[in-house]
Structures are given as C-alpha cells and as structure tokens.
Design a protein around this motif. Structure first.
Motif, PDB file in Angstrom:
ATOM      1  N   LYS A 117      54.973  37.254  48.993  1.00  0.00           N
ATOM      2  CA  LYS A 117      54.460  37.591  47.506  1.00  0.00           C
ATOM      3  C   LYS A 117      53.040  37.114  47.541  1.00  0.00           C
ATOM      4  O   LYS A 117      52.304  36.132  47.511  1.00  0.00           O
ATOM      5  CB  LYS A 117      55.112  36.634  46.755  1.00  0.00           C
ATOM      6  CG  LYS A 117      56.440  37.096  46.532  1.00  0.00           C
ATOM      7  CD  LYS A 117      57.362  36.327  45.365  1.00  0.00           C
ATOM      8  CE  LYS A 117      58.786  36.398  45.442  1.00  0.00           C
ATOM      9  NZ  LYS A 117      59.495  35.551  44.229  1.00  0.00           N
ATOM     10  N   VAL A 118      52.194  38.504  47.510  1.00  0.00           N
ATOM     11  CA  VAL A 118      50.724  38.437  47.303  1.00  0.00           C
ATOM     12  C   VAL A 118      50.184  39.277  46.352  1.00  0.00           C
ATOM     13  O   VAL A 118      50.659  40.345  45.970  1.00  0.00           O
ATOM     14  CB  VAL A 118      50.225  39.000  48.693  1.00  0.00           C
ATOM     15  CG1 VAL A 118      48.608  38.960  48.811  1.00  0.00           C
ATOM     16  CG2 VAL A 118      50.474  38.044  49.831  1.00  0.00           C
ATOM     17  N   GLY A 119      49.367  38.635  45.505  1.00  0.00           N
ATOM     18  CA  GLY A 119      48.661  39.206  44.457  1.00  0.00           C
ATOM     19  C   GLY A 119      47.095  39.488  44.765  1.00  0.00           C
ATOM     20  O   GLY A 119      46.728  38.617  45.466  1.00  0.00           O
ATOM     21  N   LEU A 120      46.646  40.548  44.514  1.00  0.00           N
ATOM     22  CA  LEU A 120      45.199  40.921  44.846  1.00  0.00           C
ATOM     23  C   LEU A 120      44.338  40.679  43.359  1.00  0.00           C
ATOM     24  O   LEU A 120      44.956  41.022  42.245  1.00  0.00           O
ATOM     25  CB  LEU A 120      44.994  42.333  45.209  1.00  0.00           C
ATOM     26  CG  LEU A 120      45.810  42.608  46.407  1.00  0.00           C
ATOM     27  CD1 LEU A 120      45.439  44.401  46.478  1.00  0.00           C
ATOM     28  CD2 LEU A 120      45.234  42.098  47.606  1.00  0.00           C
ATOM     29  N   LEU A 121      43.194  39.890  43.762  1.00  0.00           N
ATOM     30  CA  LEU A 121      42.323  39.642  42.873  1.00  0.00           C
ATOM     31  C   LEU A 121      40.948  40.363  43.198  1.00  0.00           C
ATOM     32  O   LEU A 121      40.857  40.295  44.719  1.00  0.00           O
ATOM     33  CB  LEU A 121      41.924  38.162  42.627  1.00  0.00           C
ATOM     34  CG  LEU A 121      43.226  37.471  42.011  1.00  0.00           C
ATOM     35  CD1 LEU A 121      42.749  36.094  42.128  1.00  0.00           C
ATOM     36  CD2 LEU A 121      43.555  37.811  40.659  1.00  0.00           C
ATOM     37  N   GLY A 122      39.984  40.619  42.396  1.00  0.00           N
ATOM     38  CA  GLY A 122      38.878  41.442  42.949  1.00  0.00           C
ATOM     39  C   GLY A 122      37.829  41.410  41.855  1.00  0.00           C
ATOM     40  O   GLY A 122      37.872  41.396  40.640  1.00  0.00           O
ATOM     41  N   HIS A 123      36.595  41.491  42.398  1.00  0.00           N
ATOM     42  CA  HIS A 123      35.401  41.738  41.516  1.00  0.00           C
ATOM     43  C   HIS A 123      34.429  42.942  42.070  1.00  0.00           C
ATOM     44  O   HIS A 123      34.234  42.774  43.280  1.00  0.00           O
ATOM     45  CB  HIS A 123      34.572  40.391  41.545  1.00  0.00           C
ATOM     46  CG  HIS A 123      33.150  40.437  40.864  1.00  0.00           C
ATOM     47  ND1 HIS A 123      31.981  39.889  41.430  1.00  0.00           N
ATOM     48  CD2 HIS A 123      33.028  40.888  39.717  1.00  0.00           C
ATOM     49  CE1 HIS A 123      31.106  40.270  40.595  1.00  0.00           C
ATOM     50  NE2 HIS A 123      31.797  40.832  39.743  1.00  0.00           N
TER      51      HIS A 123
ATOM     52  N   GLY B  80      35.186  44.546  45.365  1.00  0.00           N
ATOM     53  CA  GLY B  80      36.421  44.238  45.554  1.00  0.00           C
ATOM     54  C   GLY B  80      37.657  44.761  44.711  1.00  0.00           C
ATOM     55  O   GLY B  80      38.784  44.871  45.342  1.00  0.00           O
ATOM     56  N   SER B  81      37.221  44.950  43.350  1.00  0.00           N
ATOM     57  CA  SER B  81      38.181  45.446  42.801  1.00  0.00           C
ATOM     58  C   SER B  81      38.457  47.355  42.898  1.00  0.00           C
ATOM     59  O   SER B  81      39.718  47.677  42.727  1.00  0.00           O
ATOM     60  CB  SER B  81      37.678  45.755  41.152  1.00  0.00           C
ATOM     61  OG  SER B  81      37.180  44.439  40.608  1.00  0.00           O
TER      62      SER B  81
ATOM     63  N   PHE C 180      41.996  42.726  38.395  1.00  0.00           N
ATOM     64  CA  PHE C 180      40.563  43.040  38.715  1.00  0.00           C
ATOM     65  C   PHE C 180      39.519  42.924  37.634  1.00  0.00           C
ATOM     66  O   PHE C 180      39.689  43.505  36.409  1.00  0.00           O
ATOM     67  CB  PHE C 180      40.460  44.395  39.463  1.00  0.00           C
ATOM     68  CG  PHE C 180      41.670  44.510  40.322  1.00  0.00           C
ATOM     69  CD1 PHE C 180      41.490  44.058  41.797  1.00  0.00           C
ATOM     70  CD2 PHE C 180      42.755  45.341  40.101  1.00  0.00           C
ATOM     71  CE1 PHE C 180      42.581  43.993  42.642  1.00  0.00           C
ATOM     72  CE2 PHE C 180      43.923  45.559  41.197  1.00  0.00           C
ATOM     73  CZ  PHE C 180      43.696  44.864  42.444  1.00  0.00           C
ATOM     74  N   PHE C 181      38.336  42.204  37.997  1.00  0.00           N
ATOM     75  CA  PHE C 181      37.385  42.154  37.180  1.00  0.00           C
ATOM     76  C   PHE C 181      36.077  43.023  37.367  1.00  0.00           C
ATOM     77  O   PHE C 181      35.622  42.777  38.472  1.00  0.00           O
ATOM     78  CB  PHE C 181      36.902  40.289  36.708  1.00  0.00           C
ATOM     79  CG  PHE C 181      35.852  40.338  35.983  1.00  0.00           C
ATOM     80  CD1 PHE C 181      36.001  40.500  34.555  1.00  0.00           C
ATOM     81  CD2 PHE C 181      34.577  40.337  36.448  1.00  0.00           C
ATOM     82  CE1 PHE C 181      35.147  40.066  33.656  1.00  0.00           C
ATOM     83  CE2 PHE C 181      33.310  40.096  35.523  1.00  0.00           C
ATOM     84  CZ  PHE C 181      33.842  40.008  34.306  1.00  0.00           C
ATOM     85  N   GLY C 182      35.575  43.569  36.435  1.00  0.00           N
ATOM     86  CA  GLY C 182      34.405  44.393  36.622  1.00  0.00           C
ATOM     87  C   GLY C 182      34.356  45.577  37.508  1.00  0.00           C
ATOM     88  O   GLY C 182      33.462  45.617  38.403  1.00  0.00           O
ATOM     89  N   GLY C 183      35.533  46.308  37.439  1.00  0.00           N
ATOM     90  CA  GLY C 183      35.866  47.246  38.397  1.00  0.00           C
ATOM     91  C   GLY C 183      36.464  48.503  37.898  1.00  0.00           C
ATOM     92  O   GLY C 183      37.234  48.265  37.020  1.00  0.00           O
TER      93      GLY C 183
ATOM     94  N   PRO D  89      52.589  45.776  38.872  1.00  0.00           N
ATOM     95  CA  PRO D  89      51.672  45.365  37.621  1.00  0.00           C
ATOM     96  C   PRO D  89      50.201  45.292  38.103  1.00  0.00           C
ATOM     97  O   PRO D  89      49.831  44.590  39.046  1.00  0.00           O
ATOM     98  CB  PRO D  89      52.156  43.979  37.189  1.00  0.00           C
ATOM     99  CG  PRO D  89      53.518  44.062  37.840  1.00  0.00           C
ATOM    100  CD  PRO D  89      53.552  44.595  39.311  1.00  0.00           C
ATOM    101  N   VAL D  90      49.296  45.890  37.085  1.00  0.00           N
ATOM    102  CA  VAL D  90      47.996  45.937  37.360  1.00  0.00           C
ATOM    103  C   VAL D  90      47.218  45.633  36.180  1.00  0.00           C
ATOM    104  O   VAL D  90      47.663  45.894  35.001  1.00  0.00           O
ATOM    105  CB  VAL D  90      47.506  47.235  37.741  1.00  0.00           C
ATOM    106  CG1 VAL D  90      45.801  47.418  37.723  1.00  0.00           C
ATOM    107  CG2 VAL D  90      48.112  47.871  38.991  1.00  0.00           C
ATOM    108  N   ALA D  91      46.319  44.706  36.114  1.00  0.00           N
ATOM    109  CA  ALA D  91      45.601  44.372  35.000  1.00  0.00           C
ATOM    110  C   ALA D  91      43.894  44.686  35.290  1.00  0.00           C
ATOM    111  O   ALA D  91      43.388  44.423  36.368  1.00  0.00           O
ATOM    112  CB  ALA D  91      45.606  42.812  34.526  1.00  0.00           C
ATOM    113  N   LEU D  92      43.337  45.164  34.234  1.00  0.00           N
ATOM    114  CA  LEU D  92      41.943  45.393  34.519  1.00  0.00           C
ATOM    115  C   LEU D  92      41.192  44.588  33.438  1.00  0.00           C
ATOM    116  O   LEU D  92      41.461  44.553  32.190  1.00  0.00           O
ATOM    117  CB  LEU D  92      41.574  46.999  34.081  1.00  0.00           C
ATOM    118  CG  LEU D  92      42.135  47.986  35.211  1.00  0.00           C
ATOM    119  CD1 LEU D  92      41.453  49.210  34.797  1.00  0.00           C
ATOM    120  CD2 LEU D  92      41.921  47.601  36.572  1.00  0.00           C
TER     121      LEU D  92
END
Length: 361
Positions: free
Chosen positions: A150-156, A159-160, A194-197, A215-218
């Motif tokens: 179970k892996v969630g991706l985070l990004g900036h 990276g987003s 993902f933040f700022g992408g 699920p995806v959050a911006l």
C-alpha cells in the motif's frame, strides 16, 4: 456550483429543529489531529539508482514490541529542490501513520547540469524496490513495520507531474522530461496527493487521467506564481474517476510546502505567500495525511474531514470541488454533516465578531 458551505447556511434553521443534541455532538467530534506524536528518521541509499533518500517514520514507544504495519508515502520532490527541504512536511505526514520516503533524483539535464535534482517516473520503481529491502533488513529501524503493498504518492511541483503521470499510467512529453522510455503504473500505488502541480504536455494540452478509481487530491495555493491555480482546475477536470478533491489553500504560494520560501537552488516563486510558512506546512501536511488515511486505511473520520467537514473547520482551506462514489459506505449521514458545518460557521462568526470588538475597543 452550490458548495457544501453555502448549503450549510441555507439549512441552518431546519437543521436545528430536526437534529438531536447527540447527533450534533457526534458531528462536531471530527478529529484532525495526528495519530502519533513522535517521528524519527534516517537516510539510506536507493540501490536501484544510487540516490539518497530520507525516511521518516512514526516512532511510538512500543514500536519494536507491537505489530505495526505502516503504509508508505513516497514524496516526489520539486524540480531543483533538495529532499532536505521537505523535512518539516514529511515529519508531519508521518505522524498520521505513514512511513514517508523522500528520495533525491539526480540526473543529467542540458540546462541544469549533470546532477540536476529532477524527479522522473523511473525513480518510483526503484523506491518501491528499496522499501522492500528496508522492510527485510534486520539493521533497518523499520524492519518488519511496513505494508509494502500500500503506497501513496505525494508530490510537489515537478514531482506532482511525475505522480499524476504515474497514476494516469502516462508517459507524456512535457516541458521538462519526466518519463524516459516507457512506464507502467505499479500495482502498489493506491492514492496520490499533490501540491503545486498540474499535468499538461509540451503543447499545453491537458490529457485525460485514467486513474482507475485511485483517489487523487490536488492541493493548490491561491498565490502560486509558478503552478497557476487555473491549471490545477483544468487538471482536476481531467481526472476520470472518484474519489477526487481540489483543495485550495488560501495565502499559500508555490513553496509553502518547503521548510523555507524559495529554497536555495530552486526557481523562485515571484509571488510571496501571505500564510505563515509553519502554518502552511501544517495545513498541507494535515490535508495530505488525512487524504491518505481516508484513501489507504479507509478511515471514516478522515474521509468525512476531507470530503465534507474539513473546509468548514479550516479557515485557510476551501475544497472547491469534490467527487466521491455515490455508494460509499464511509460517508457520514448528510444531516449530521450539515449540522456540523452550521455549528462551525457560527463559531467562526462569533470568533470574528470578538476579534472585531477587541480591535475597536
């Protein structure tokens, strides 16, 4: 589009008549505080690409004795931003019950040199291979404590772009190359925040993001002068399946996620943030952590906070768009949620009135 906040005001009178005290009390008990108080970290080398990675993990006193199994959150850095600049954010996300892996991705670039810090899709596979190694290595502080499936991706920022491409199973030709060769989404990826992408190709075309229900959050700062807010909206509209959320952070700029604004080496944001840096980091981390808890751990309270109650409770956040599966069993009764919003709004207005009175006294 009529928002939940607006509906809460319209329904105030009716709600107070039809809902009992116990229901209202239950609705106001949403808890957004982290699960763990202590976080530790160490640095390892990702053997697949020889890059360094910082790993942050919950460190309760019973870590060694109890049967913990923490999901992994892989944080993909912004372009030209060293991994160390995300230490405050990564620590706070880890407190929500995740092992946060923050790798550098050094690769040659004709503009930025032979060891430019630029994320790419290939590092996702090498990082996932490394977490299996860390989980099996007897000398690792987190041996046997990871849920590697179970892996969630985070990004900036850049990276987003990489994270959104991965979830959409895309290998785009973008302004900055992020996908050498081909790419196939690993089955372990089950969520992304993902933040700022945003995601667009070099011709400024926004491709459909076939997330297959992932699920995806911006998360988007409204003062971002690098990744413009309207681009996040256009990207959000291309996400094919719920759950999905577009989370606006008031007063945040492009680097409100990093330890300091405009970190050394990065291309600076021409617009200054008005939201305090520490407050911004905590806000972005809280929403990221709760989104991952809702998506990966099926945490009902976290789900309700992200998709229903949180933006009414947080003065710095507006969830402009939200899509959830109609049959989701995790959604709280609508009347209770409306009551919660109403109470929260009333409290906000009372507090604002008090501040106004004091300032004019």
């Amino acid at each position: 589009m009529l928002t939940i906040k607006a509906l809460s005001v319209v329904c105030t009178s009716t709600l107070l008549l039809v809902l009992g005290v116990n229901e209202i009390a239950s609705a106001s008990s949403f808890n957004s505080t982290p699960v763990f108080n202590n976080v530790a970290n160490y640095t390892t080398t990702i053997s697949g690409d020889n890059n360094l990675a910082d790993i942050y993990y919950p460190n309760p006193t019973d870590l060694k004795k109890s049967n913990y199994s923490f999901p992994v959150a892989l944080l993909l850095q912004g372009g030209l931003v060293d991994k160390s600049n995300y230490s405050n954010y990564a620590r706070q996300v880890a407190r929500y019950g995740f092992v946060v892996v923050v790798p550098n991705s050094k690769r040659p670039d004709p503009t930025y040199g032979d060891e430019a810090l630029l994320p790419q899709t290939t590092q996702i596979d090498t990082a996932l291979q490394q977490i299996i190694v860390e989980n099996e290595n007897a000398s690792s502080p987190i041996v046997g404590k990871l849920d590697t499936e179970k892996v969630g991706l985070l990004g900036h920022s850049l990276g987003s772009i990489v994270g959104l491409s991965a979830i959409g199973n895309l290998c785009l030709v973008t302004q900055t190359p992020t996908c050498p060769g081909s790419f196939s989404r690993p089955k372990q990826i089950v969520a992304g925040a993902f933040f700022g992408g945003n995601l667009r190709d070099k011709n400024d075309v926004y491709p459909p993001i076939n997330n297959d229900g992932i699920p995806v959050a911006l998360l988007q700062g409204d003062r971002d002068g690098r990744a413009l807010p309207f681009r996040a909206s256009l990207t959000y509209n291309k996400i094919k399946n719920p759950p999905a959320a577009l989370i606006n952070i008031k007063g945040a700029n492009h680097f409100s996620i990093t330890n300091t604004n405009n970190p050394a080496g990065a291309i600076p944001d021409p617009i200054n943030a008005t939201l305090n840096q520490d407050v911004a980091i905590e806000t972005i981390a809280r929403w990221s952590g709760l989104f991952l808890r809702a998506s990966i751990l099926n945490d009902k309270d976290a789900f309700n906070y992200v998709y229903f109650a949180g933006d009414a409770a947080d003065p710095n956040v507006t969830v402009e768009s939200k899509r959830v599966p109609e049959s989701s069993s995790t959604v709280a009764p609508l009347g209770i949620l409306f009551a919660y919003f109403t109470i929260t709004q009333l409290r906000k207005r009372i507090n604002e009135s008090k501040r106004h009175f004091k300032s004019n006294a």
